[in-house]
Design an enzyme around this catalytic site. Structure first.
Site, PDB file in Angstrom:
ATOM      1  N   GLU A  62       0.832  -1.197   0.000  1.00  0.00           N
ATOM      2  CA  GLU A  62       0.000   0.000   0.000  1.00  0.00           C
ATOM      3  C   GLU A  62       0.872   1.255   0.000  1.00  0.00           C
ATOM      4  O   GLU A  62       0.623   2.209  -0.758  1.00  0.00           O
ATOM      5  CB  GLU A  62      -0.935   0.020   1.201  1.00  0.00           C
ATOM      6  N   TRP A  84      -8.222  -2.009  -0.398  1.00  0.00           N
ATOM      7  CA  TRP A  84      -8.982  -0.896  -0.987  1.00  0.00           C
ATOM      8  C   TRP A  84     -10.104  -1.394  -1.910  1.00  0.00           C
ATOM      9  O   TRP A  84     -10.758  -0.596  -2.575  1.00  0.00           O
ATOM     10  CB  TRP A  84      -8.049   0.026  -1.785  1.00  0.00           C
ATOM     11  N   TYR A 148      -4.458   9.341  -2.047  1.00  0.00           N
ATOM     12  CA  TYR A 148      -3.134   9.700  -1.540  1.00  0.00           C
ATOM     13  C   TYR A 148      -2.046   9.792  -2.603  1.00  0.00           C
ATOM     14  O   TYR A 148      -1.294  10.773  -2.641  1.00  0.00           O
ATOM     15  CB  TYR A 148      -2.702   8.706  -0.457  1.00  0.00           C
ATOM     16  N   CYS A 200      -8.011  10.247   5.027  1.00  0.00           N
ATOM     17  CA  CYS A 200      -8.099  10.168   6.489  1.00  0.00           C
ATOM     18  C   CYS A 200      -6.792  10.658   7.106  1.00  0.00           C
ATOM     19  O   CYS A 200      -6.805  11.448   8.039  1.00  0.00           O
ATOM     20  CB  CYS A 200      -8.388   8.737   6.934  1.00  0.00           C
ATOM     21  N   ARG A 220      -7.340  12.845  10.312  1.00  0.00           N
ATOM     22  CA  ARG A 220      -8.632  13.431  10.678  1.00  0.00           C
ATOM     23  C   ARG A 220      -9.581  12.407  11.270  1.00  0.00           C
ATOM     24  O   ARG A 220     -10.454  12.720  12.082  1.00  0.00           O
ATOM     25  CB  ARG A 220      -9.296  14.084   9.462  1.00  0.00           C
ATOM     26  N   GLY A 222      -9.828   7.957  12.280  1.00  0.00           N
ATOM     27  CA  GLY A 222      -9.106   6.695  12.369  1.00  0.00           C
ATOM     28  C   GLY A 222      -9.947   5.565  12.923  1.00  0.00           C
ATOM     29  O   GLY A 222     -10.491   5.671  14.034  1.00  0.00           O
ATOM     30  N   ASP A 223     -10.084   4.491  12.144  1.00  0.00           N
ATOM     31  CA  ASP A 223     -10.684   3.231  12.586  1.00  0.00           C
ATOM     32  C   ASP A 223      -9.617   2.548  13.442  1.00  0.00           C
ATOM     33  O   ASP A 223      -8.649   1.997  12.936  1.00  0.00           O
ATOM     34  CB  ASP A 223     -11.052   2.392  11.362  1.00  0.00           C
ATOM     35  N   ALA A 317     -15.948  -1.192   7.569  1.00  0.00           N
ATOM     36  CA  ALA A 317     -17.109  -0.329   7.351  1.00  0.00           C
ATOM     37  C   ALA A 317     -16.844   0.525   6.118  1.00  0.00           C
ATOM     38  O   ALA A 317     -15.844   1.219   6.052  1.00  0.00           O
ATOM     39  CB  ALA A 317     -17.360   0.553   8.571  1.00  0.00           C
TER      40      ALA A 317
END
Length: 318
Positions: A62, A84, A148, A200, A220, A222-223, A317
């Site tokens: 990634e 993703w 990104y 994020c 901003r 975070g899971d 999610a």
């Protein structure tokens, strides 16, 4: 024993004890706190969580995907990285070209309905094969927009030009390590509506002191169970790679999170994780023959001594 993993464990406990119940765009529901910071000393070991297995090769592929400036999941699938998929899959099932069974709200429905879950997996496999085998399909549905990689390497300006933020910041570290402008940003208000998932991890900054490179990330959202362990490892790895190119040691990775949240359907998994004792952190091994961040491939970045507890699976999610 390293203190690094306890920083993460304390975040989990803090949210469980102090978090506010909040609704979210996925419809899952979270417990959430606002404004939390962790500081990892990268000289203590590589901060990859050991209370559950985190697949390092997925972190690597990634990150290299970002560094290459790529925004199409084909590269990830070629490296057996599926993290993703859901966002690109959503783009396909919402298009006029999709003619399969109703996949709306697949994130929640796949957890609640066994028969639907079988259909979802079948459609996802069809989607992945098409991305890998069909250039036109991959171009239409594999690209996630201005995520990104695009922002790091090909930021568009109001003049129609582009800025390679990552390359520029590395060159500035070499030329002027005391600069207070060693920043890469991914957050572009103009691009938020067209991104599959608005960034994020929004902005990161480097700092050089005593010939050591440190990095601070502002995230901003975070899971904390699924995403944050990846984010910690990814930015720690990026710091190591840039330090290597710039002839520096490593200092700290500082992780600042805005909305730090636990999804309600991850609570059982977190209780399992909290019942486990952390183990020793692994050591990162770089292929030192690669002199530039942009030259590294997946097999050039490896860990030694990673002996985690078993994987704990949980739904994403979307």
């Amino acid at each position: 024993m390293s203190n690094s993993e306890y920083l993460y464990i304390n975040l989990l406990k803090h949210i469980l004890e102090n978090g506010t119940s909040k609704e979210d765009r996925t419809g899952t529901g979270t417990r959430s706190v606002f404004g939390y910071q962790m500081r990892f000393d990268l000289n203590e070991g590589f901060p990859l969580i050991t209370t559950k297995r985190v697949p390092f090769r997925l972190v690597v592929s990634e990150l290299l995907w970002f560094i290459k400036g790529d925004t199409n999941i084909r590269y990830l699938l070629q490296n057996n990285n599926n993290i993703w998929n859901e966002w690109a899959f959503l783009k396909w099932i919402e298009s006029d070209e999709y003619s399969g069974p109703d996949m709306r709200n697949f994130g929640l429905r796949s957890q609640q309905d066994h028969e639907f879950n079988k259909q979802y997996k079948e459609q996802l496999e069809i989607f992945k094969r098409n991305i890998l085998d069909d250039d036109c399909f991959a171009e239409r549905f594999g690209d996630l927009g201005n995520v990104y990689g695009k922002q790091w390497r090909n930021w568009k300006t109001s003049k129609g030009e582009t800025i390679d933020q990552l390359k520029d910041v590395i060159e500035t570290i070499k030329r002027n390590p005391d600069s207070r402008r060693l920043i890469v940003t991914a957050w572009s208000p103009e691009d938020v509506p067209t991104s599959a998932l608005p960034p994020c991890h929004s902005l990161y900054q480097f700092y050089v002191s005593n010939n050591k490179l440190s990095c601070q990330l502002y995230q901003r959202s975070g899971d904390v169970f699924l995403g944050i362990p990846f984010n910690i490892a990814s930015y720690a790895l990026l710091t190591h790679m840039i330090a290597h190119e710039c002839g520096l040691g490593v200092g700290d990775f500082v992780h600042t999170i805005g909305d730090a949240h636990i999804y309600i359907n991850h609570l059982d998994q977190i209780n399992t994780q909290l019942s486990r004792d952390p183990k020793a952190l692994p050591t990162l091994k770089l292929n030192t023959s690669k002199k530039s961040v942009f030259d590294f491939e997946v097999d050039d970045l490896k860990l030694e001594g990673y002996d985690p507890h078993p994987t704990i699976k949980a739904p994403v999610a979307v």
